[in-house]
Design a protein around this motif. Structure first.
Motif, short mmCIF file in Angstrom:
data_model
loop_
_atom_site.label_atom_id
_atom_site.label_comp_id
_atom_site.label_asym_id
_atom_site.label_seq_id
_atom_site.Cartn_x
_atom_site.Cartn_y
_atom_site.Cartn_z
N GLU A 108 0.86 -1.19 0.00
CA GLU A 108 0.00 0.00 0.00
C GLU A 108 0.89 1.23 0.00
O GLU A 108 1.70 1.41 0.90
N ILE A 109 0.70 2.09 -1.01
CA ILE A 109 1.53 3.29 -1.14
C ILE A 109 0.75 4.53 -0.73
O ILE A 109 -0.44 4.64 -1.04
N GLU A 110 1.40 5.42 -0.01
CA GLU A 110 0.81 6.72 0.29
C GLU A 110 1.09 7.61 -0.92
O GLU A 110 2.25 7.80 -1.28
N PRO A 111 0.07 8.15 -1.56
CA PRO A 111 0.26 8.85 -2.84
C PRO A 111 0.90 10.23 -2.76
O PRO A 111 1.27 10.78 -3.78
N GLN A 112 1.05 10.80 -1.57
CA GLN A 112 1.70 12.10 -1.48
C GLN A 112 3.21 11.92 -1.33
O GLN A 112 3.68 10.91 -0.84
N LEU A 113 3.93 12.92 -1.75
CA LEU A 113 5.38 12.89 -1.71
C LEU A 113 5.87 12.90 -0.26
O LEU A 113 5.44 13.72 0.54
N TYR A 114 6.76 11.97 0.07
CA TYR A 114 7.34 11.88 1.40
C TYR A 114 8.63 12.70 1.50
O TYR A 114 8.93 13.29 2.51
N GLY A 115 9.39 12.71 0.42
CA GLY A 115 10.66 13.42 0.42
C GLY A 115 11.30 13.38 -0.95
O GLY A 115 10.74 12.82 -1.91
N ALA A 116 12.48 13.96 -1.05
CA ALA A 116 13.21 14.01 -2.32
C ALA A 116 14.70 13.98 -2.02
O ALA A 116 15.15 14.45 -0.98
N GLN A 117 15.45 13.42 -2.96
CA GLN A 117 16.91 13.37 -2.87
C GLN A 117 17.48 13.54 -4.27
O GLN A 117 16.81 13.28 -5.26
N ALA A 118 18.73 13.95 -4.33
CA ALA A 118 19.45 14.04 -5.61
C ALA A 118 20.76 13.27 -5.46
O ALA A 118 21.45 13.42 -4.45
N HIS A 119 21.07 12.43 -6.45
CA HIS A 119 22.28 11.60 -6.39
C HIS A 119 23.03 11.65 -7.71
O HIS A 119 22.43 11.36 -8.75
N PRO A 120 24.31 11.94 -7.69
CA PRO A 120 25.10 11.72 -8.90
C PRO A 120 25.33 10.21 -9.03
O PRO A 120 25.56 9.52 -8.04
N ILE A 121 25.18 9.67 -10.24
CA ILE A 121 25.29 8.23 -10.42
C ILE A 121 25.61 7.91 -11.88
O ILE A 121 25.27 8.69 -12.78
N THR A 122 26.25 6.80 -12.10
CA THR A 122 26.35 6.23 -13.43
C THR A 122 25.34 5.08 -13.44
O THR A 122 25.58 4.03 -12.87
N CYS A 123 24.19 5.32 -14.03
CA CYS A 123 23.12 4.33 -14.02
C CYS A 123 23.18 3.48 -15.28
O CYS A 123 24.24 3.38 -15.93
N SER A 124 22.08 2.91 -15.68
CA SER A 124 22.04 2.01 -16.84
C SER A 124 22.39 2.70 -18.15
O SER A 124 22.63 2.03 -19.15
N LEU A 125 22.45 4.04 -18.15
CA LEU A 125 22.88 4.75 -19.35
C LEU A 125 24.36 4.50 -19.63
O LEU A 125 24.82 4.64 -20.76
N GLY A 126 25.12 4.18 -18.57
CA GLY A 126 26.56 3.94 -18.72
C GLY A 126 27.40 5.20 -18.70
O GLY A 126 28.60 5.16 -18.93
N VAL A 127 26.77 6.35 -18.44
CA VAL A 127 27.50 7.62 -18.37
C VAL A 127 27.07 8.33 -17.08
O VAL A 127 25.98 8.11 -16.57
N PRO A 128 27.92 9.20 -16.55
CA PRO A 128 27.52 9.94 -15.34
C PRO A 128 26.27 10.77 -15.60
O PRO A 128 26.14 11.43 -16.63
N THR A 129 25.36 10.72 -14.64
CA THR A 129 24.11 11.47 -14.72
C THR A 129 23.69 11.83 -13.30
O THR A 129 24.48 11.69 -12.36
N ARG A 130 22.48 12.24 -13.12
CA ARG A 130 21.95 12.57 -11.79
C ARG A 130 20.54 12.01 -11.69
O ARG A 130 19.73 12.16 -12.59
N HIS A 131 20.30 11.33 -10.56
CA HIS A 131 18.94 10.87 -10.25
C HIS A 131 18.31 11.87 -9.31
O HIS A 131 18.86 12.18 -8.25
N LEU A 132 17.17 12.40 -9.71
CA LEU A 132 16.37 13.30 -8.89
C LEU A 132 15.20 12.46 -8.37
O LEU A 132 14.23 12.23 -9.08
#
Length: 171
Positions: A108-132
């Motif tokens: 069961e998910i609460e539909p309102q936003l609980y929080g936010a974070q930003a992370h620099p990462i090399t994800c499945s793209l294979g290049v440095p990016t940022r996850h918001l």
């Protein structure tokens, strides 16, 4: 559904979210500006960075939280990942990711936003990016037994007041 509906849902979540003044308020404003600059910023194809959806999965009594030992970052983190064009909203993406990564039905998910974070990462793209990352609270049913997916090195319940040293979780 489409990139447009994901984008609209991310914007609406952030506009309704009222974090305390300070770093979270600043991050909220930066994320809204980011969304304003790119209509496809909720999809992983957006190389400069993209909105991602995470689930803080709590036990039915909220005494424990389910964390994954992420193979790419080497930390215990909440469940979550990329939004897909098949997701109608970011909430849908967070719930889908929680189901896929936990193997637990009837979350069961609460539909309102609980929080936010930003992370620099090399994800499945294979290049440095940022996850918001947009975070949501999720509750598991009583006696839920998680099943580790191929996206995790390990998966387990942790007492909320005794997280592992290498955990990076917003509680």
């Amino acid at each position: 559904m489409s990139a447009e509906s994901l984008h609209a849902s991310a914007r609406e979540l952030l506009e309704k979210w009222s974090p305390a003044a300070g770093p979270e308020q600043s991050l909220r404003q930066a994320m809204l500006a980011f969304l304003g600059a790119s209509p496809r910023s909720c999809l992983r194809e957006h190389v400069p960075g993209h909105i991602t959806a995470s689930a803080l999965v709590f036990s039915h009594d909220e005494r424990e939280i389910l964390l994954t030992l992420h193979p790419r970052v080497g930390l215990w983190i909440q469940l979550g990942g990329h939004c897909e064009e098949s997701d109608e909203t970011v909430v849908d993406a967070a719930l889908r990711e929680a189901l896929e990564e936990s193997g637990i039905a009837d979350l069961e998910i609460e539909p309102q936003l609980y929080g936010a974070q930003a992370h620099p990462i090399t994800c499945s793209l294979g290049v440095p990016t940022r996850h918001l990352d947009l975070l949501f609270r999720v509750r598991a049913p009583k006696d839920a037994v998680p099943v580790r997916s191929s996206e995790s090195t390990d998966l387990r319940w942790w007492p909320v007041d005794a997280l592992p040293e290498n955990a990076e979780v917003l509680l």
